[in-house]
Design a protein around this motif. Sequence first.
Motif, short mmCIF file in Angstrom:
data_model
loop_
_atom_site.label_atom_id
_atom_site.label_comp_id
_atom_site.label_asym_id
_atom_site.label_seq_id
_atom_site.Cartn_x
_atom_site.Cartn_y
_atom_site.Cartn_z
N VAL A 196 0.84 -1.21 0.00
CA VAL A 196 0.00 0.00 0.00
C VAL A 196 0.87 1.25 0.00
O VAL A 196 0.65 2.18 -0.79
N MET A 245 1.23 4.08 -2.95
CA MET A 245 0.98 5.50 -2.64
C MET A 245 2.18 6.36 -3.02
O MET A 245 2.03 7.46 -3.55
N ALA A 282 -4.05 3.33 -3.00
CA ALA A 282 -4.07 2.39 -1.87
C ALA A 282 -5.28 1.46 -1.95
O ALA A 282 -5.15 0.24 -1.75
#
Length: 532
Positions: free
Chosen positions: A128, A132, A267
């Motif tokens: 994640v 990002m 995400a």
Amino acid sequence: MSSIILQEAKCAYIIIIMAVYWCTEVIPLAVTSLMPVVFFPLLGVQSSKSVCLQYLNDTNMLFVGGLIVAISVERWNLHKRIALRVLLILGVKPALLMLGFMIVTAFLSMWISNTATTAMMVPIVQAVLDQMDNTENDVTMMEQLCSLYLVISNGQVPDGTRSSEEKKMKKRICKGMTLCVCYAASIGGTATLTGTGPNMVLKGQMNQLYPNNNDVVNFASWFGFAFPNMILMLVLAWLWLQCSFMGFNFKKSWGCGTVRTAKEKAAYNVLKAEMKKLGPISYAEFNVLVMFALLVVLWFSRHPGFVKGWASRLFPEGEKYITDSAPAVFIALLLFILPANKPKFIGWNSNIKKPFLSAPLLDWNVVQRKMPWSIVLLLGGGFALADASANSGLSAWLGHQMTPLGSIPPWSIATVLSLIIAVFTECTSNVATATLFLPVFSSMATSVKIHPLYVMLPGTLSASFAFMLPVATPPNAIVFSYGHIRVLDMVRSGIVMNIIGVFCVTLAINTWGRPIFELDTFPTWANSTTNQ
């Protein structure tokens, strides 16, 4: 008289040797745990038969049964499906994402090992954060092109301080997101009796030291006490990490009245892609989920306390004969019998080319590979020490030495002991810490005539509060290995986490813990044990 004192001294000598070996780890912890089998019989403290019985007693069988069920959950990736589903529901705003990671990690740590939970969660967090970061780089590149256009057309100079601030913020977010996982794993493990080793040490030592305790510590009573404590700790830990690493900006963190940014979309897409990889829930996953749910129901309803449980209703003298280990091993047995694939009914005339019977949900080779046998031996060694301390008279002698503590208020004794354990467990295995201290605490409680659990419960929970050092616990080590955090970051955050933990435990033991375990009275079972 001198022979009795000599026996106490012999028992104390072995305990001191083992304590030093456990703290320094000169040989593996599990190997140190085998020392009572050799030295107690040689020194005449206890017979080999009495010592060996402690290594696979009722509490250890409960632990083994619970671990087999946890291994089946890991084997079929059910824990990953639960984690991703919860994260997708909660959302990907910064504060919610951290809260989501913590809730999922704590929930899974209640049932499967803290190490396995952290090992699964950290790669998800990493994926994640990487996505990002990649999205942010793309956005930054676009902003730089726009800035270059402004320089050429208007002669404006772009401000470079913003990018350095954003880099610092990004580092802080990475630190907060990874630390939240190892902290939530340690906190979550305290909520159930099988969640972590120290809880099992308490259960076993209560049975050793107070055999007539009426099963005061069982799955339901422990959950009633420790689960609210876990929720409180989790909320305070989240607020602390949020403030120290992200800053508590309500609008920015929670996203009230704002649209989802490019980073948040990225995400969400990562989590969705991971969920897609798992595909629809399989027959095996569904079976494991049913077995897991059935085990939890059986544990809670065996002896709830306020009504008659199934043990006493269905079986004559069931309360006396059936403990929490029976349903744990029963479900473990079913996992080796139930099929992993949906049974197919084949007609008599059709040619059977494939094997008729499906493979079971769990294979012994998998269990053998994943079972932490070292913890089983460590627990057994601890129970052998507790049993020898009680029978040799060492516990009674220690208790007599501690009678002056009766002048101090019980709540202050519990708080000080919690702080000592929280510091000690940073350098030693949490199971070893609980094993060494809990018999001493029980002796002290009986000598000053307070409920043994009043000091044993805070000691047990505090043994899991290893937040300050990477070497303190496997989840900390896993998170540290990813390179986002330094030792100093962990120490700074961990000191506050230890204070939060001790505060929550002190609050729990003095509020809802009192009616659950009747802590205001000195129980007859403790008194009768003392008088023996």
